[in-house]
Design an enzyme around this catalytic site. Structure first.
Site, PDB file in Angstrom:
ATOM      1  CD  GLU A 111     -43.625  64.089  -5.082  1.00 57.49           C
ATOM      2  OE1 GLU A 111     -43.656  63.106  -5.828  1.00 57.49           O
ATOM      3  OE2 GLU A 111     -42.600  64.742  -4.846  1.00 57.49           O
ATOM      4  CB  THR A 169     -31.269  55.447 -11.097  1.00 58.79           C
ATOM      5  OG1 THR A 169     -31.976  56.674 -11.298  1.00 58.79           O
ATOM      6  CG2 THR A 169     -29.795  55.668 -11.342  1.00 58.79           C
ATOM      7  CG  ASP A 204     -42.839  57.550 -11.760  1.00 60.65           C
ATOM      8  OD1 ASP A 204     -43.253  57.831 -10.623  1.00 60.65           O
ATOM      9  OD2 ASP A 204     -41.626  57.518 -12.064  1.00 60.65           O
ATOM     10  CG  HIS A 205     -42.865  61.866 -10.826  1.00 58.61           C
ATOM     11  ND1 HIS A 205     -42.984  62.600  -9.675  1.00 58.61           N
ATOM     12  CD2 HIS A 205     -41.893  60.952 -10.581  1.00 58.61           C
ATOM     13  CE1 HIS A 205     -42.119  62.161  -8.775  1.00 58.61           C
ATOM     14  NE2 HIS A 205     -41.452  61.155  -9.301  1.00 58.61           N
ATOM     15  CG  ASN A 236     -41.498  54.986  -7.074  1.00 59.25           C
ATOM     16  OD1 ASN A 236     -42.309  54.118  -6.746  1.00 59.25           O
ATOM     17  ND2 ASN A 236     -41.872  56.210  -7.398  1.00 59.25           N
ATOM     18  CG  ASP A 258     -45.399  65.265  -8.807  1.00 60.11           C
ATOM     19  OD1 ASP A 258     -45.731  66.088  -7.921  1.00 60.11           O
ATOM     20  OD2 ASP A 258     -44.215  65.024  -9.096  1.00 60.11           O
ATOM     21  CG  HIS A 298     -36.423  61.137  -8.500  1.00 59.33           C
ATOM     22  ND1 HIS A 298     -37.210  62.218  -8.182  1.00 59.33           N
ATOM     23  CD2 HIS A 298     -37.258  60.075  -8.514  1.00 59.33           C
ATOM     24  CE1 HIS A 298     -38.466  61.819  -8.015  1.00 59.33           C
ATOM     25  NE2 HIS A 298     -38.525  60.517  -8.208  1.00 59.33           N
ATOM     26  N   GLY A 299     -32.318  59.442  -8.839  1.00 52.63           N
ATOM     27  CA  GLY A 299     -31.007  59.308  -9.486  1.00 52.63           C
ATOM     28  C   GLY A 299     -29.946  58.768  -8.532  1.00 52.63           C
TER      29      GLY A 299
END
Ligand code: 13P
Length: 288
Positions: free
Chosen positions: A136, A233, A85-86, A230, A106, A178-179
């Site tokens: 990305e 969190t 991921d990333h 995705n 990314d 995100h989050g």
């Protein structure tokens, strides 16, 4: 079955109008809990690892060996891809070597030409080994006066250019964050998603920051090309909540409550329950 590339499962989801859940894993318990959940939901899924989580777990090779061994030991039969991921340029190459079956490069923080050059190189390298690739495209952020109420919006022209490099699926900002979403979050930008989907000519799209997006918005996004969602969190919150409740109830004081096998069980079970719920909500349950 061995771990698989994510291409086939994401393409099938794109055709069938559902989304493959991509769950971030952070440790052994997380991995077992997610595998148990997707097996019970009979869902194909992606287990993904950030570079930080990879380091925490003892390196990418340790992660790849752990996921493969648990897959076999637990008798998992649903298709599973192990994804970075990333990933950075170096991290993507390291995961290709370590035995991951899918990677994200990314390059969104580079200027666009450099993102294209590096993405192209990583795509060629990964594809030569049958590994799927996510890239990305960066975007304009939605922060005003230090308050983020809307996520980034990617440029459809840039999305088209990266899609044409032969990437398998593409992460492009459509207002997602995100989050935990701020109370004043503006929601997904469906006008931008529509433009991006038209520009990428059938390339599956990835929705990052999937935790906490109302399901109706996820469902609408899925009808407009989103095929991978995705989730990190939400699993962390579930784990923390269940563990806290166990401790607050004083259960860790009973018998051998301090035994990690007992202490971590409520959180692990909560992750499994959330994984099953999300597979059903994203439509991937019973698609294995
Ligand atoms: P959340 O933590 O918001 O679920 O986002 C996960 C993600 O997009 C990982 O790349």
């Amino acid at each position: 079955m061995a771990l698989v590339s994510a291409k086939e499962m994401v393409d099938k989801a794109h055709e069938g109008h559902y989304a493959i859940p991509a769950f971030n894993i952070n440790d052994l318990e997380w991995t077992k809990s997610v595998l148990a959940g997707i097996q019970q939901a009979n869902s194909p899924a992606i287990l993904q690892v950030s570079e930080g989580a990879g380091k925490y777990m003892g390196g990418f090779k340790t992660v790849a060996d752990m996921v493969r061994d648990l897959y076999e030991h637990m008798g998992i039969t649903v298709p599973v891809a192990l994804h970075l991921d990333h990933g950075t340029y170096e991290g993507a190459k390291a995961c290709i070597e370590a035995g991951f079956t899918s990677i994200m490069f990314d390059g969104s923080h580079f200027d666009f030409d450099e993102n294209v050059t590096k993405s192209k190189e990583i795509i060629a390298l990964a594809h030569s080994k049958g590994i799927s690739v996510e890239c990305e495209v960066g975007g304009i952020g939605g922060t005003e006066d230090g308050v983020t109420s809307a996520g980034e919006l990617a440029d459809p022209k840039e999305c088209k250019a990266v899609a044409e490099l032969g990437v398998d699926f593409l992460a492009a900002g459509i207002g997602n964050i995100h989050g935990v979403y701020p109370a004043n979050w503006a929601g997904l930008n469906f006008d931008r998603l529509d433009e991006i989907n038209a520009a990428v000519n059938g390339k599956p799209l990835v929705l990052h920051g999937g935790s906490g997006i109302p399901f109706e918005q996820v469902h609408k996004a899925v009808t407009m090309g989103v095929s991978k969602v995705n989730i990190n969190t939400e699993l962390q919150l579930e784990f923390a909540k269940a563990t806290r409740a166990y401790i607050e109830a004083g259960k860790d004081q009973e018998g051998k409550g301090y035994d990690p096998r007992k202490l971590l069980k409520p959180g692990s079970d909560a992750i499994t329950a959330k994984v099953i719920e999300l597979c059903k909500a994203f439509g991937s349950a019973d698609k294995a």
